[in-house]
Scaffold this active site. Structure first.
Site, mmCIF file in Angstrom:
data_model
loop_
_atom_site.group_PDB
_atom_site.id
_atom_site.type_symbol
_atom_site.label_atom_id
_atom_site.label_comp_id
_atom_site.label_asym_id
_atom_site.label_seq_id
_atom_site.Cartn_x
_atom_site.Cartn_y
_atom_site.Cartn_z
ATOM 1 N N CYS A 1 25.701 37.829 72.856
ATOM 2 C CA CYS A 1 24.285 38.220 72.751
ATOM 3 C C CYS A 1 23.332 37.227 73.394
ATOM 4 O O CYS A 1 22.168 37.549 73.632
ATOM 5 C CB CYS A 1 23.902 38.392 71.289
ATOM 6 S SG CYS A 1 24.652 39.845 70.606
HETATM 7 N N1 CO8 Z 1 27.292 55.256 57.063
HETATM 8 C C1 CO8 Z 1 27.222 55.218 55.721
HETATM 9 N N2 CO8 Z 1 27.528 54.120 54.991
HETATM 10 C C2 CO8 Z 1 27.946 53.035 55.643
HETATM 11 C C3 CO8 Z 1 28.052 52.999 57.047
HETATM 12 C C4 CO8 Z 1 27.713 54.169 57.764
HETATM 13 N N3 CO8 Z 1 27.778 54.224 59.095
HETATM 14 N N4 CO8 Z 1 28.485 51.775 57.429
HETATM 15 C C5 CO8 Z 1 28.643 51.057 56.320
HETATM 16 N N5 CO8 Z 1 28.340 51.820 55.233
HETATM 17 C C6 CO8 Z 1 28.397 51.422 53.813
HETATM 18 C C7 CO8 Z 1 29.285 50.221 53.609
HETATM 19 O O1 CO8 Z 1 30.654 50.581 53.564
HETATM 20 C C8 CO8 Z 1 28.787 49.685 52.292
HETATM 21 O O2 CO8 Z 1 29.317 50.465 51.244
HETATM 22 P P1 CO8 Z 1 29.694 49.797 49.826
HETATM 23 O O3 CO8 Z 1 28.400 49.233 49.315
HETATM 24 O O4 CO8 Z 1 30.222 50.931 49.069
HETATM 25 O O5 CO8 Z 1 30.700 48.736 50.170
HETATM 26 C C9 CO8 Z 1 27.287 49.964 52.362
HETATM 27 O O6 CO8 Z 1 27.136 51.012 53.340
HETATM 28 C C10 CO8 Z 1 26.486 48.759 52.790
HETATM 29 O O7 CO8 Z 1 27.168 48.146 53.913
HETATM 30 P P2 CO8 Z 1 26.716 46.779 54.523
HETATM 31 O O8 CO8 Z 1 26.467 45.781 53.446
HETATM 32 O O9 CO8 Z 1 27.681 46.425 55.623
HETATM 33 O O10 CO8 Z 1 25.316 47.249 55.161
HETATM 34 P P3 CO8 Z 1 24.196 46.351 55.763
HETATM 35 O O11 CO8 Z 1 22.924 46.661 55.104
HETATM 36 O O12 CO8 Z 1 24.587 44.921 55.869
HETATM 37 O O13 CO8 Z 1 24.095 46.948 57.256
HETATM 38 C C11 CO8 Z 1 24.699 46.259 59.477
HETATM 39 C C12 CO8 Z 1 25.184 46.838 58.145
HETATM 40 C C13 CO8 Z 1 23.727 47.233 60.085
HETATM 41 C C14 CO8 Z 1 25.892 46.067 60.386
HETATM 42 C C15 CO8 Z 1 23.995 44.906 59.207
HETATM 43 O O14 CO8 Z 1 24.782 44.099 58.362
HETATM 44 C C16 CO8 Z 1 23.702 44.118 60.459
HETATM 45 O O15 CO8 Z 1 23.083 44.591 61.398
HETATM 46 N N6 CO8 Z 1 24.077 42.837 60.473
HETATM 47 C C17 CO8 Z 1 23.804 41.960 61.578
HETATM 48 C C18 CO8 Z 1 24.899 42.103 62.523
HETATM 49 C C19 CO8 Z 1 24.581 41.456 63.860
HETATM 50 O O16 CO8 Z 1 23.523 41.059 64.217
HETATM 51 N N7 CO8 Z 1 25.626 41.373 64.618
HETATM 52 C C20 CO8 Z 1 25.517 40.939 65.929
HETATM 53 C C21 CO8 Z 1 26.376 41.838 66.700
HETATM 54 S S1 CO8 Z 1 26.000 41.892 68.362
HETATM 55 C C22 CO8 Z 1 26.561 40.525 69.111
HETATM 56 O O17 CO8 Z 1 26.683 39.476 68.591
HETATM 57 C C23 CO8 Z 1 26.955 40.707 70.529
HETATM 58 C C24 CO8 Z 1 28.386 41.042 70.592
HETATM 59 C C25 CO8 Z 1 28.707 41.514 71.946
HETATM 60 C C26 CO8 Z 1 28.393 42.962 72.202
HETATM 61 C C27 CO8 Z 1 29.496 43.866 71.823
HETATM 62 C C28 CO8 Z 1 29.349 45.203 72.493
HETATM 63 C C29 CO8 Z 1 30.374 46.217 72.028
#
Ligand code: CO8
Length: 372
Positions: free
Chosen positions: A155
């Protein structure tokens, strides 16, 4: 010597994939998977695929849609990846093509042509091939002189490359640098994984960085300060690489695609990014309150709100910290540059702004700039 950002370019891919389309396809895939593994799921040897939801995606991330370079295949439950036609060695590469598509408007904005450029850096989260560098292909296509190279910092690929451009100009090894971020993310997305199938979109961005005395652009920004930091973390990973062939197994298995522990990333990166930005402004003797605009990394709207709240002690408006996540999703290193490309012309001379990335590595990179 003063160094400026004199042009920025943005290329949007031709296709859009909405949350509704993506969720319908993923849920159909999950139903088919669960039916296929009915007895193993009942026996507890296979975990059933849970459903995804549009409401969750929008609330948890702020993402409503994303662009796709190739849409064909992404929504097909028997494929679940873009079907990108292979190109011959004598054809322009996919990343080369989208790099050029962003480079040309960036050069036009900077009042420059390819022959003015003597360093091309192609910097993105992935590269299509090991060699020859995409940057050298782009250098040739634009008629640029000097040299070019590719670099990967997930990123932070854009901000780290812009900092390398600055360094090259100050060191005298280049006069005019083209930094390009052809973020073709869709081939690395696991569209069969509910937790990450919605996160990424394709895009390409570019910036022109040059010595202030050669700048003739209408809108240009002096680079006042730069800061980069990395800290190792396994929370965001892709194990895809050239050793896959020798290691055996499936070179396209889940652990060789993008995967993350998103909740941990959220918790760990937000305080790091806020502290980084506070230190960066302080080092430049500028109050956080004096920054007119924050062009932040675009991974998650809640993350950006939290970071800005920590910095300013209040919420920021869309005018102060623009978000492009709703239409672009996470575009790896290009996110802050898209925000910059779309929201910079209204700044007046003397205004300060900060471009900042944060993500895999972990890596954080920022540039404090001032409109000329
Ligand atoms: N639909 C419904 N429910 C879902 C879904 C979905 N799609 N996905 C997860 N849930 C559920 C989970 O299973 C969980 O259920 P339970 O409570 O029963 O366990 C519940 O929803 C809550 O899940 P989370 O706690 O995981 O949810 P969050 O509020 O944390 O949201 C996010 C998830 C959106 C992923 C969030 O944590 C986030 O954005 N975090 C930051 C991540 C970030 O910035 N990462 C950087 C990645 S990019 C990067 O670094 C570059 C990499 C290179 C690029 C790659 C290209 C391919």
């Amino acid at each position: 010597m003063n160094v400026v950002i004199s042009g920025v370019g943005l290329w949007d891919p031709p296709h859009v994939v909405t949350n509704e389309e993506l969720v319908a396809s993923y849920n159909a895939y999950a139903n088919a998977f669960n039916a296929r593994h009915d007895s193993e799921i009942a026996a507890g040897t296979v975990v059933a695929k849970p459903h995804s939801s549009v409401e969750f995606i929008e609330k948890a991330s702020g993402i409503k849609a994303r662009y796709a370079y190739v849409k064909d295949g992404i929504l097909d439950i028997d494929c679940m990846h873009p079907r990108i036609p292979a190109r011959r060695d004598d054809e322009l590469s996919h990343q080369g093509e989208i790099a050029l598509a962003a480079a040309r408007p960036a050069l036009a904005a900077a009042n420059k042509t390819g022959s003015d450029v003597n360093l091309v850096i192609v910097s993105s989260a992935h590269t299509e091939r090991a060699y020859p560098a995409i940057a050298i292909e782009v250098q040739q296509a634009l008629g640029a002189s000097g040299f070019g190279f590719d670099m990967l910092v997930a990123c932070s690929s854009a901000t780290f490359a812009m900092q390398r451009a600055y360094d090259a100009i100050v060191a005298g090894s280049a006069n005019c640098v083209l930094v390009i971020n052809p973020e073709l993310t869709s081939p690395q997305v696991n569209y069969t994984d509910r937790d990450s199938h919605f996160i990424f979109g394709d895009v390409s961005t570019a910036t022109v960085i040059e010595r202030e005395e050669t700048c003739t652009a209408k809108h240009s920004y002096r680079i006042i300060g730069m800061k980069a930091v990395t800290q190792f973390s396994n929370n965001i990973r892709s194990n895809f690489g050239y050793v896959a062939r020798a290691e055996g197994g499936d070179p396209f298995s889940e652990e060789r695609l993008f995967h993350q522990n998103g909740r941990s990333v959220f918790k760990e990166v937000c305080p790091m990014a806020a502290a980084h930005l506070e230190a960066q402004t302080k080092a430049c003797d500028i109050e956080v309150a004096d920054v007119r605009r924050w062009w932040l990394h675009q991974a998650n709207i809640n993350m950006n709100q939290l970071i800005v709240r920590r910095l300013l002690g209040r919420d920021a408006s869309q005018d102060e910290a623009p978000t492009v996540l709703d239409t672009y999703a996470n575009t790896a290193s290009a996110g802050s540059i898209i925000a910059f490309a779309k929201h910079h012309e209204d700044l007046v001379a003397g205004d300060y702004g900060v471009i900042c990335s944060f993500g895999a590595g972990y890596s954080i990179g920022s540039l404090l700039i001032q409109k000329r």
